[in-house]
Structure formats: structure tokens, C-alpha cells
Design a protein around this motif. Structure first.
Motif, mmCIF file in Angstrom:
data_model
loop_
_atom_site.group_PDB
_atom_site.id
_atom_site.type_symbol
_atom_site.label_atom_id
_atom_site.label_comp_id
_atom_site.label_asym_id
_atom_site.label_seq_id
_atom_site.Cartn_x
_atom_site.Cartn_y
_atom_site.Cartn_z
ATOM 1 N N SER A 383 19.553 5.928 -4.757
ATOM 2 C CA SER A 383 20.438 5.315 -3.762
ATOM 3 C C SER A 383 21.668 4.714 -4.430
ATOM 4 C CB SER A 383 19.700 4.228 -2.979
ATOM 5 O OG SER A 383 18.703 4.813 -2.174
ATOM 6 N N GLN A 425 20.020 4.823 3.370
ATOM 7 C CA GLN A 425 18.562 4.736 3.310
ATOM 8 C C GLN A 425 18.064 3.674 4.289
ATOM 9 O OE1 GLN A 425 16.889 4.002 -0.572
ATOM 10 N NE2 GLN A 425 14.824 3.813 0.254
ATOM 11 N N ASP A 514 20.560 10.117 2.520
ATOM 12 C CA ASP A 514 19.585 9.348 1.752
ATOM 13 C C ASP A 514 18.280 9.245 2.542
ATOM 14 O OD1 ASP A 514 18.347 7.775 -0.086
ATOM 15 O OD2 ASP A 514 19.945 6.274 -0.227
ATOM 16 N N GLU A 515 17.289 10.008 2.132
ATOM 17 C CA GLU A 515 15.967 10.052 2.772
ATOM 18 C C GLU A 515 16.048 10.320 4.275
ATOM 19 O OE1 GLU A 515 13.138 7.245 1.528
ATOM 20 O OE2 GLU A 515 13.916 7.083 -0.501
HETATM 21 MG MG MG Z 1 16.662 4.775 -2.458
#
Ligand code: MG
Ligand code: ADP
Length: 591
Positions: A383, A425, A514-515
Motif C-alpha cells: 500500500s 485499501q 489496492d485489494e
Molecule cells: Mg496494504
């Protein structure tokens, strides 16, 4: 009946009231309510929406009142010139105070507004040309052609016309391109400054704009007040009134236009009643109403923290959802790089957090049309790498090049403009905006309408385009059904999808996710994978952090593996899967 019809009916009723045999007492009351509402509308924007607290709005009203007082009494000029002068002085003062204080964090602005309110009070109270504490007497009535606004009943028209127009302008502003950014500023889930900046907006500029609008509204209120009273003196512009305006805003429902009028009306009416009743109860004279207000404020903050307006609004007909005109012309698109052209080049980027090296000389490159995965155990620095590449965090060292332009040292706003968009995230949506509005926020850089255009309603054609674009992206990601729901009501998985739609609405050349699949169910994950594949087919490039290995392996062309901030390896999914070092990293870190 729809909410908008009811509002229009109420506005017309208010404007014809002085022509009916309403007692003078009530006309005067309503005049004050209108004057207060103007100031509180500014606070709705500044404090309720923007999260910037000001105790100094009374001082800006004072500027408006004294400017016209001086020009009309001492110089003998028209009150209309007084209005222009008051607005001009207010504008300059608000810009200077805003530029000096809005960059500072938290409590500096409220403190500065208190100082400024006190300073102005004592300044005008001591200036000989402004009549010291006695003020200026004998202000002329406002004239419009042959019509003279000489009585309170006539001033009522001016006051309520101004208040209603201001309410309309603020309502329009909140539902517009600049308004979406303003509404994102004060919510942590909106990310404060981080998300709007990543969408390409200068959050400082919008704070300044809100501060100036609030000051100008207060100044107009002061001008109207001065020509209603036909005199000015310092007392209504002191800090006591500055606090009272804030009290009205909080009581009525900070952040809502209806709340401004509710708060102003309740405080004005209650104050008058209490001034009569309380001395009878306690005996003698004194400002007992202040004590009652204090108690009421505590109770409101405890039991109705959003103020009283939401409780009233619940009984009104719903605002109804505005249809999206999906046939609106498409927004302009950027020219994307040819497939295979160099897109992103990250060279030895590094980030220190104190003693911790969260990202330690990471290098990788992405060509247009690639889907690259960034994986590694928790805390590996993925991240942080995203934040460095997208400009959310400044680099400690290293270089980032996007489409041939050096991006290191630039903020996320510039990087967004160059064609990078991202999700977070920790999802950053504005929970009290609809899903559609949240996605439309992503169109920020593709649209132009400014604050003034929005307030005047000149942005409607472009708004239709932005909303249509938002709807297209929602359809693409499978969330069209939820377009009119509040984003805060969605589960976390779908919220992530909304963020993807928002990023897509900016028409990026490179998308950082991010994810994206965290919190999605199996079917939703498959649907997302389909969407991402389709994006790749359309030539979009993706950089993706994801924990679901199956998801990453199936989707990506290449994978970069990180561990403890360091680069561990880079290769095709098959190479990464076969690597003993990667297996060791995962087993070592997670178990
Ligand atoms: Mg992360
Ligand atoms: P990942 O996304 O790979 O799980 P992060 O990039 O979030 O990892 O974090 C990498 C390391 O940096 C972690 O040890 C984390 O605690 C630390 N870290 C991340 N952000 C900050 C910050 N703002 N301040 C201090 N430490 C941070």
C-alpha cells in the motif's frame, strides 16, 4: 407531492406574506429570521459541509453593515454602492484570512476567527469616522427606481428574496461538481483531503471558496440589516453573535439548507419568548436565555447530533431520485498510449517512516495494456508503494515516471491529471452521498463547471454528462441497481466496486487497485475478474494488490513480490508460483 413542489410552495408563501394582513410584529420577527438564515447558510457550507468552524461570521456581517453605513451616511452615496463596496472588502478580507489560516490544521481557523471578530468589534468601536460605539445613524432607505424599501414590511421582500436565492444557490452548489468535492472534505471515509486530491481537486482552493462564500453571505445580511435598522453600531457584530450563529447552525442541523432556516427561526423565536418568561421566573433582569440555550445545545448534541432538521425532514415527502439521462453526450476522453508503450517506470523508490523503511528501493515497470500484480505478506509495503506511485505520500528517494513525465515530487492531483487513478485499501467514499454521486466525483478532471456556474445553475448540461458517465461505469461494474442508494449503506465488498467505478470515471491510462476483491463473495470475485479482463481487452493498464492468490494468478501478466519493504522477485504467475523464496516469504510471515 414531491419535496421540490413543497419547497417552491413555501418560498412563494413567504414572499407574499407581507401583502397579507400579518401583524408588524411577525414581519419583524421574520425579517430577523431571514437575516440570520443568510449568515447560517454560510455556516452550513463552511462548517457543516466543509468541517471548518468559524466564530467570526458576525464580523463579516459587520463589514457589510459598516461599509454601506460609511458610504451612504458619511459620503452620501447610494446603498447599492455600499453593497458593492461591502462585498468587495469582505472578499479581500476573507481571502487574506483564509489564505493565512486555512492551511493550518484544526483549531487554528476557529481561533483566528475569534480573534478577527474581537478585533473588528473594537476597531469599529474606536474609529471616529464610524461613530465609535454609538455607530452611524440615519442610513437612507434602499431605493429601486421610484420604489423605496423604507418600511420593515418592504425590507422583508429584499431580505427574503436574498435568503431564498442564497438557499437555492447553496442547494445547487451542493449538488454539483465543486459541491461533491466540498462534501468529501469533512468525512473521514471520504478521506479528508486524500481522496478528493487523488481525484484531481485542490482541496485548499475549495476550502477557501467555501470560506469566501460564507463571508459574502454574512456581508449581504449585514447590508440588509443596516438598511432595515437605518443605523449601525458595533454590538450585533461582536463575538456573542458569532457564537449564536454557530449555535443556530448546530441546532437546526449543520450541513443542511433546511437546517439553516430551522435553526435561525427556533433561536430567534425562543430567544424572544425566553426574554419575557425567564425574568418572571427568576426575577430581575439578566440574559437567562443564554443558560437555556447552553442546556438545549448539550441535549441536542447528545440526542440529535445532526440537529433538528433531519427530524422534521422525515415527515416531509421524499426528495425522489433524479433520473439519469443515459443518452447525454459522452464526456471527452483522453488519448491513451499504444499497447506496449512504456507507461510507468518506478526506479528505486524508498519510503522511511521514522526508523522503519517501509519501501526499500523498489523498481518495476509497466507497459500499456499490462496487468501487473504486486503481492507480498501483510506489512510488506504494498500500500505504501501505491501511495508513493500515486503521490499520496512523498518519496524519501527514487524516481517515478508516468508516460514519459517525471512524477516524483509531484502531488496526487498532478499525477491524476497525467492519467493515473486509484482505489484505496481502506475505502474512501462519501457515505451520505449516493453511489452515483460518489462515482460522478471521479469525473472531476473531465468536467469544468466552477462554483459560480454551479450556484447559478449553468452547469446542468455538463452535470447530465457526468451523471450519465457515472451510470455507465456503475453498469460496467454491475452496480447500476444500487446507483441511488447512499454509499454508506452498501456492504464493504460493493463499496470497493464503487471505488473502482469512480476511478474508471476519470478515464485513466493506468489504474491502481489496492485489494479490490477483499470482502467480495466468490461470485462477485468472478464478476470482478471478468470486468478487469474486459478493461485489459480495452487497452487499460492495471497495477493490482490482492491477497487472493487464485485471483492474482489468473488475471495478471506479471507479478512483483515484496517482503519487508524489499523487492523479492518479479516474474510471470507461473514463475512466482514455482519460486521457493516466495513460498518461504509467505509461510514465514503469515504463520
Ligand atoms: Mg496494504
Ligand atoms: P501492505 O500494504 O503491504 O500490507 P503497508 O504498505 O500498509 O503494507 O505497510 C508497510 C509498513 O509500513 C508496515 O509496517 C506499516 O506498519 C508501515 N506504515 C504504513 N503506513 C505508515 C505510516 N503512515 N506511518 C508509519 N508507518 C506506516
Amino acid at each position: 407531492m414531491k419535496r421540490s413542489h413543497l419547497t417552491a410552495a413555501a418560498a412563494i408563501l413567504l414572499l407574499v406574506l407581507p401583502f397579507a394582513p400579518v401583524p408588524d410584529f411577525w414581519i419583524t420577527q421574520l425579517n430577523y429570521i431571514g437575516l440570520f438564515s443568510l449568515v447560517v447558510l454560510g455556516l452550513v457550507l463552511l462548517t457543516g459541509v466543509g468541517g471548518l468552524t468559524s466564530f467570526g461570521q458576525a464580523a463579516f456581517a459587520g463589514v457589510g453593515a459598516y461599509a454601506t453605513g460609511y458610504l451612504s451616511v458619511v459620503l452620501g452615496l447610494s446603498p447599492w454602492l455600499g453593497l458593492v463596496a461591502g462585498l468587495a472588502i469582505t472578499l479581500v478580507l476573507a481571502l487574506v484570512i483564509g489564505l493565512l489560516t486555512l492551511r493550518m490544521s484544526g483549531h487554528y481557523l476557529p481561533l483566528a476567527t475569534i480573534c478577527w471578530c474581537l478585533a473588528l468589534y473594537f476597531l469599529v468601536g474606536n474609529l471616529e469616522p464610524l461613530g465609535k460605539y454609538d455607530g452611524l445613524l440615519g442610513l437612507p432607505a434602499v431605493q429601486l427606481g421610484d420604489f423605496s424599501f423604507q418600511s420593515e414590511r418592504r425590507m422583508y421582500l429584499l431580505i427574503w428574496l436574498a435568503a431564498l436565492l442564497a438557499a437555492l444557490a447553496v442547494t445547487r452548489l451542493l449538488d454539483s461538481r465543486p459541491g461533491r468535492i466540498m462534501r468529501a472534505l469533512n468525512t473521514n471515509r471520504g478521506g479528508g483531503a486524500t481522496m478528493p486530491e487523488a481525484m484531481g481537486a485542490s482541496t485548499f482552493r475549495y476550502k477557501l471558496v467555501m470560506f469566501v462564500i460564507a463571508a459574502l453571505l454574512a456581508s449581504v445580511s449585514g447590508w440588509l440589516y443596516a438598511h432595515m435598522q437605518r443605523s449601525v453600531n458595533p454590538s450585533p457584530f461582536g463575538i456573542k453573535f458569532g457564537i449564536e450563529y454557530l449555535f443556530m447552525a448546530v441546532l437546526g442541523g449543520i450541513g443542511t439548507v433546511g437546517g439553516a432556516f430551522t435553526g435561525a427561526a427556533l433561536v430567534k423565536l425562543a430567544e424572544d419568548q425566553l426574554k419575557v418568561v425567564l425574568p418572571l421566573v427568576f426575577g430581575g433582569s439578566g440574559n437567562y436565555e443564554i443558560i437555556v440555550f447552553g442546556v438545549v445545545l448539550v441535549l441536542v448534541l447528545r440526542f440529535a447530533p445532526d440537529g433538528l432538521w433531519p427530524l422534521i425532514a422525515r415527515w416531509l415527502p421524499g426528495a425522489g431520485k433524479r433520473a439519469v439521462d443515459e443518452g447525454a453526450p459522452a464526456l471527452s476522453a483522453r488519448s491513451h498510449p499504444e499497447r506496449g508503450a512504456p507507461l510507468l517506470d518506478v526506479r528505486a523508490i524508498r519510503k522511511h517512516f521514522g526508523g522503519l523503511v517501509a519501501v526499500n528501493d523498489i523498481s518495476f515497470a509497466i507497459r500499456a495494456g499490462d496487468i501487473v500484480g504486486l503481492i507480498g505478506p501483510n506489512g510488506a509495503g504494498k500500500s505504501t508503494t501505491f501511495n508513493l506511485v500515486s503521490g499520496v505520500l512523498p518519496l524519501t528517494s527514487g524516481e517515478v515516471e508516468l508516460l514519459g513525465q517525471r512524477m516524483d515530487g509531484r502531488g496526487s492531483r498532478d499525477i491524476a491529471r497525467a492519467g493515473l487513478s486509484r482505489t484505496f485499501q481502506h475505502v474512501k467514499l462519501v457515505p451520505d452521498m449516493t453511489v452515483l454521486e460518489n462515482v460522478a466525483l471521479g469525473c472531476y478532471l473531465r468536467t469544468k463547471s466552477g462554483t459560480l456556474a454551479a450556484m447559478l445553475g449553468l452547469d446542468r448540461a455538463e452535470e447530465r454528462q457526468a451523471r450519465a458517465e457515472a451510470m455507465r461505469q456503475l453498469r460496467r461494474i454491475g452496480l447500476a441497481e444500487q446507483a441511488h442508494e447512499l454509499a454508506g449503506n452498501l456492504a464493504l465488498g460493493p463499496q470497493r466496486l464503487v471505488e473502482i467505478a469512480r476511478a474508471l470515471a476519470s478515464d485513466p491510462s493506468l489504474l491502481l487497485l489496492d485489494e479490490p476483491a477483499a470482502g467480495l463473495r466468490h461470485k462477485e470475485k468472478e464478476a470482478l475478474a471478468e470486468v478487469l479482463k474486459q478493461l485489459k481487452a480495452e487497452g487499460l493498464s492495471l497495477l493490482l494488490v490482492e491477497h487472493d492468490m487464485d485471483f492474482v494468478m489468473k488475471l495478471t501478466d506479471r507479478i512483483v513480490v515484496m517482503e519487508f519493504g524489499r523487492w523479492l522477485m518479479e516474474g510471470t504467475p507461473a514463475e512466482v508460483q514455482a519460486s521457493p523464496a516466495v513460498r518461504a516469504a509467505y509461510l514465514g510471515a503469515d504463520e
